[in-house]
Motif scaffolding. Structure first.
Motif, PDB file in Angstrom:
ATOM      1  N   GLN A 183      44.733  30.521  13.596  1.00  0.00           N
ATOM      2  CA  GLN A 183      43.435  31.002  13.142  1.00  0.00           C
ATOM      3  C   GLN A 183      43.568  32.318  12.406  1.00  0.00           C
ATOM      4  OE1 GLN A 183      41.429  31.096  16.923  1.00  0.00           O
ATOM      5  NE2 GLN A 183      41.588  33.316  17.055  1.00  0.00           N
ATOM      6  N   GLU A 184      42.619  32.562  11.527  1.00  0.00           N
ATOM      7  CA  GLU A 184      42.593  33.782  10.732  1.00  0.00           C
ATOM      8  C   GLU A 184      41.145  34.245  10.663  1.00  0.00           C
ATOM      9  OE1 GLU A 184      42.977  34.153   6.099  1.00  0.00           O
ATOM     10  OE2 GLU A 184      44.974  34.019   6.997  1.00  0.00           O
ATOM     11  N   TYR A 185      40.945  35.554  10.758  1.00  0.00           N
ATOM     12  CA  TYR A 185      39.599  36.123  10.655  1.00  0.00           C
ATOM     13  C   TYR A 185      39.343  36.572   9.232  1.00  0.00           C
ATOM     14  CZ  TYR A 185      39.319  36.211  15.732  1.00  0.00           C
ATOM     15  OH  TYR A 185      39.281  35.853  17.051  1.00  0.00           O
ATOM     16  N   VAL A 186      38.132  36.329   8.761  1.00  0.00           N
ATOM     17  CA  VAL A 186      37.710  36.759   7.432  1.00  0.00           C
ATOM     18  C   VAL A 186      36.464  37.614   7.628  1.00  0.00           C
ATOM     19  CG1 VAL A 186      36.934  36.014   5.155  1.00  0.00           C
ATOM     20  CG2 VAL A 186      38.649  34.668   6.383  1.00  0.00           C
ATOM     21  N   ASP A 187      36.475  38.859   7.093  1.00  0.00           N
ATOM     22  CA  ASP A 187      35.330  39.748   7.301  1.00  0.00           C
ATOM     23  C   ASP A 187      34.182  39.397   6.361  1.00  0.00           C
ATOM     24  OD1 ASP A 187      35.976  40.873   4.831  1.00  0.00           O
ATOM     25  OD2 ASP A 187      36.658  42.770   5.663  1.00  0.00           O
ATOM     26  N   GLU A 188      33.085  40.166   6.477  1.00  0.00           N
ATOM     27  CA  GLU A 188      31.881  39.886   5.695  1.00  0.00           C
ATOM     28  C   GLU A 188      32.101  40.050   4.194  1.00  0.00           C
ATOM     29  OE1 GLU A 188      29.437  42.620   7.869  1.00  0.00           O
ATOM     30  OE2 GLU A 188      28.633  41.027   9.145  1.00  0.00           O
ATOM     31  N   ALA A 189      33.150  40.799   3.807  1.00  0.00           N
ATOM     32  CA  ALA A 189      33.468  40.986   2.390  1.00  0.00           C
ATOM     33  C   ALA A 189      34.415  39.899   1.868  1.00  0.00           C
ATOM     34  CB  ALA A 189      34.090  42.359   2.168  1.00  0.00           C
ATOM     35  N   GLY A 190      34.823  38.961   2.744  1.00  0.00           N
ATOM     36  CA  GLY A 190      35.705  37.878   2.327  1.00  0.00           C
ATOM     37  C   GLY A 190      37.187  38.195   2.413  1.00  0.00           C
ATOM     38  N   ARG A 191      37.537  39.329   3.048  1.00  0.00           N
ATOM     39  CA  ARG A 191      38.943  39.711   3.177  1.00  0.00           C
ATOM     40  C   ARG A 191      39.521  39.165   4.474  1.00  0.00           C
ATOM     41  NH1 ARG A 191      36.767  45.373   2.006  1.00  0.00           N
ATOM     42  NH2 ARG A 191      36.224  45.066   4.171  1.00  0.00           N
ATOM     43  N   ALA A 192      40.744  38.647   4.393  1.00  0.00           N
ATOM     44  CA  ALA A 192      41.453  38.217   5.601  1.00  0.00           C
ATOM     45  C   ALA A 192      41.887  39.463   6.349  1.00  0.00           C
ATOM     46  CB  ALA A 192      42.658  37.365   5.229  1.00  0.00           C
ATOM     47  N   ILE A 193      41.626  39.495   7.653  1.00  0.00           N
ATOM     48  CA  ILE A 193      41.963  40.670   8.456  1.00  0.00           C
ATOM     49  C   ILE A 193      42.667  40.240   9.734  1.00  0.00           C
ATOM     50  CG2 ILE A 193      40.022  42.046   7.603  1.00  0.00           C
ATOM     51  CD1 ILE A 193      38.612  41.382  10.286  1.00  0.00           C
ATOM     52  N   ARG A 194      43.298  41.221  10.395  1.00  0.00           N
ATOM     53  CA  ARG A 194      43.840  40.960  11.725  1.00  0.00           C
ATOM     54  C   ARG A 194      42.663  40.742  12.665  1.00  0.00           C
ATOM     55  NH1 ARG A 194      48.152  45.215  13.571  1.00  0.00           N
ATOM     56  NH2 ARG A 194      47.584  44.098  15.435  1.00  0.00           N
ATOM     57  N   SER A 195      42.924  40.274  13.840  1.00  0.00           N
ATOM     58  CA  SER A 195      41.853  40.024  14.795  1.00  0.00           C
ATOM     59  C   SER A 195      41.035  41.290  15.033  1.00  0.00           C
ATOM     60  CB  SER A 195      42.441  39.556  16.123  1.00  0.00           C
ATOM     61  OG  SER A 195      41.427  39.541  17.109  1.00  0.00           O
TER      62      SER A 195
END
Length: 108
Positions: free
Chosen positions: A44-56
């Protein structure tokens, strides 16, 4: 061609243990399965509200107000409760050496 990843929105509440700031943020949790991996394990990968992939965000949260890293992650909806329960932001105070009081009768 790899299948499109599944995505689920998740909202978390955060509370800074340094300054008391609290907020909520919603992330898209993307689930990927490698078609070449016979075990069928999913990553799994998290994507923030700006559409950037981030660490958990559960392990790497940083307060946007003070930059503090003592951030607690709570269930969504608890940020507002934390804001009302948190005392005024902590301020740094001077530490003083506390010595026992001397009695005028004692001649140490």
């Amino acid at each position: 061609m790899a299948p499109e990843p599944r995505s689920v929105p998740e909202t978390f509440a955060f509370a800074c243990g340094d300054c008391g700031h609290s907020w909520e943020a919603t992330f898209q949790v993307m689930f990927f399965t490698d078609p070449l991996d016979a075990s069928g394990l999913t990553t799994q990968e998290y994507v923030d509200e700006a559409g950037r992939a981030i660490r958990s965000p559960l392990a790497d949260a940083v307060c946007s107000e003070c930059g503090g890293r003592r951030v607690n992650v709570l269930e969504a909806g608890h940020a507002e409760h934390t804001r009302h329960a948190e005392p005024e932001p902590r301020t740094r105070h001077k530490h003083r050496l506390h010595l026992p009081h001397r009695s005028p009768e004692r001649s140490d």
